[in-house]
Scaffold this motif. Structure first.
Motif, PDB file in Angstrom:
ATOM      1  N   ALA A  98       1.225  -1.542   0.006  1.00 19.08           N
ATOM      2  CA  ALA A  98       0.086  -0.360   0.290  1.00 19.08           C
ATOM      3  C   ALA A  98       1.131   1.664  -0.390  1.00 19.08           C
ATOM      4  CB  ALA A  98      -0.792  -0.103   1.006  1.00 19.08           C
TER       5      ALA A  98
ATOM      6  N   VAL B 182      -1.909  -5.283   0.686  1.00 15.79           N
ATOM      7  CA  VAL B 182      -3.367  -5.629  -0.010  1.00 15.79           C
ATOM      8  C   VAL B 182      -2.970  -6.128  -1.045  1.00 15.79           C
ATOM      9  CG1 VAL B 182      -4.483  -3.747  -1.056  1.00 15.79           C
ATOM     10  CG2 VAL B 182      -3.020  -2.494   0.302  1.00 15.79           C
TER      11      VAL B 182
ATOM     12  N   THR C  51      -6.361  -6.138   3.558  1.00 17.60           N
ATOM     13  CA  THR C  51      -5.363  -5.124   3.702  1.00 17.60           C
ATOM     14  C   THR C  51      -4.799  -5.492   4.910  1.00 17.60           C
ATOM     15  OG1 THR C  51      -6.343  -3.306   2.553  1.00 17.60           O
ATOM     16  CG2 THR C  51      -4.317  -2.749   4.095  1.00 17.60           C
TER      17      THR C  51
END
Length: 158
Positions: free
Chosen positions: A24, A34, A121
């Motif tokens: 990310a 992610v 995530t």
């Protein structure tokens, strides 16, 4: 895949069968990963719950803004934080650093995407515990990194 498959074709095959993985860039925290999956939000939640158990970890708690909003009659895209840990790791963590206790349980954040799929995530445990500067925490996190990667990969794969 045959053993004599050229490396570029093997890499292409892996890219086609694995869920999209990225680090990310819009988070201030290092080690954030992610995973965009082909699964719908409710399916991914179920798959994660099963993957957590299959990898010997415990689902300690959960929090969902979309679930809370729904109870108030408000609809927002699905999101839920699954908090994951295990007591033997907690004991080791606290023996190494009481202040590090704020980091447990570790979190997996599931979000519903506009196209009907869902993403996961999470921060790698090694990144979560790195700021404490403890060799014991680093060793524990090195054990947890592949466990969390397996949980996410298992849940995210087709």
């Amino acid at each position: 895949m045959p053993a004599n498959t050229p490396a570029p074709l093997a890499l292409l095959f892996l890219l086609c069968v694995m869920p999209a993985v990225s680090v990310a860039e819009d988070t201030p925290y290092p080690g954030t990963v992610v995973i965009t999956t082909p699964h719908s939000y409710p399916v991914l939640i179920d798959r994660l719950e099963r993957a957590i158990a299959a990898n010997g970890m415990g689902l300690v708690a959960r929090a969902s803004a979309s679930g809370g909003a729904a109870k108030r009659g408000v609809t927002i895209p699905g999101n839920e934080v699954l908090m994951v840990f295990r007591n033997d790791y907690a004991v080791r963590m606290l023996a190494a650093s009481v202040p590090a206790g704020i980091e447990a349980p570790l979190r997996l954040y599931v979000t519903e995407n506009a196209d009907g799929t869902a993403s996961i995530t999470y921060r790698r445990p090694s990144a979560v515990f790195a700021p404490y500067g403890s060799m014991e925490l680093d060793a524990m996190a090195a054990e947890l990194d592949p466990i969390f990667a397996r949980i996410v990969a298992t849940a995210g794969n087709n």
